[in-house]
Design an enzyme around this catalytic site. Sequence first.
Site, short mmCIF file in Angstrom:
data_model
loop_
_atom_site.label_atom_id
_atom_site.label_comp_id
_atom_site.label_asym_id
_atom_site.label_seq_id
_atom_site.Cartn_x
_atom_site.Cartn_y
_atom_site.Cartn_z
N GLU A 64 0.84 -1.20 0.00
CA GLU A 64 0.00 0.00 0.00
C GLU A 64 0.87 1.25 0.00
O GLU A 64 1.92 1.30 0.63
CB GLU A 64 -0.91 0.02 1.23
N ARG A 117 -1.90 4.03 -25.00
CA ARG A 117 -2.12 3.19 -26.19
C ARG A 117 -3.48 2.51 -26.17
O ARG A 117 -3.92 1.98 -27.19
CB ARG A 117 -1.00 2.13 -26.28
N LYS A 138 4.04 -0.82 -42.79
CA LYS A 138 4.21 -2.17 -42.26
C LYS A 138 2.90 -2.95 -42.35
O LYS A 138 1.82 -2.41 -42.18
CB LYS A 138 4.71 -2.12 -40.82
N ASP A 190 8.83 0.78 -27.44
CA ASP A 190 8.68 -0.19 -26.37
C ASP A 190 9.75 -1.28 -26.47
O ASP A 190 10.82 -1.16 -25.88
CB ASP A 190 7.27 -0.78 -26.41
N THR A 191 9.52 -2.32 -27.24
CA THR A 191 10.51 -3.40 -27.35
C THR A 191 11.50 -3.17 -28.50
O THR A 191 12.45 -3.92 -28.64
CB THR A 191 9.82 -4.75 -27.55
#
Length: 338
Positions: free
Chosen positions: A48, A105, A204, A234-235
């Site tokens: 918490e 996103r 793409k 991100d990746t």
Amino acid sequence: MPTLVEPKLIAGNANLPLARAMARRMSMHRGMNVDLVDARVERFNDGEIFVEVFENVRGEDMFIVQPTSNPANDNLMELLIMTDALRRSSAARITAVIPYFGYARQDRRTKARTPISSKLVANMMVGAGIERVLTMDLHAAQIQGFFDIPVDNLYAAPVFALDIKERFEGHLDEVTVVSPDVGGVARARELATRIGGQLAIVDKRREKAGEVAGMTVIGDVQDRRCLIVDDLCDTAGTLVKAAEVLMENGASEVHAYITHGVLSGPAVERITNSVMKSLVITDTIAPTEAVQGAPNIRIVPTAPVFAQAILNIWNGTSVSSLFNTEMLEPLYEGQFKD
């Protein structure tokens, strides 16, 4: 009319270095010391979150600096609980400075029985008592409409334009700005216009979520210095693949300018081993040691533009003036020199 109280900054644990940098910049602009409000944001043994503010904030104009980056849920809860603490302490106004807005996103329903989490997060923030939001490069512009309070969305493009003009001085006629997908064309076109460069697109095609089946370059990149522009990475799988496709299509070199360096999982290793000469990110998300140690990743500061935006909000003056590259030049003087 400008308020008589001074702007006060308080920070959660998500990106303390950026919060302190904002305070230093505000101190320079104000000609007086601006410190972060003394507080503790801790966790009990069961996880918490507990917040205690040690200074009087009654009637103050408060700015909470807290990106909701990884761990997104913990950082979001810190923001909400800090807001509640300030509201119950009679702060006059609470502005959330969220350099990176997590859950951005999830801004629409992509298929049946899925949530619109961005809207839920907006409702939670407003319900907690946040009265204004200051952020940078929202993933989708419509997120501003999810809030029933003012939202100021800053852009990294003017900062990137300053960096590009410095790094590619004398070679701007060789630069092509590249959007990594069709959805990012507007962002890439804006940056291309700022620096007087050409525009290309990497189209793409996906067969399933998370897997890119093929990429096609739309536009001439032969012997061009290509700059891939996007709001987040991100990746880095798509980014690295796009760089490879550009090189295969004759680009002389590839760089990337990404606002939010999420860089999760294998991202840093992929970027280090990629054909990209450099990846430029901002510090909206606190960089990890791996990011800081990567030889081809460079970080540009956002504290100057955020500090000025905070002062403009406090003064009741224009925030949109900071969308202009020329307006930012004095704030970033000497920042991009090697």
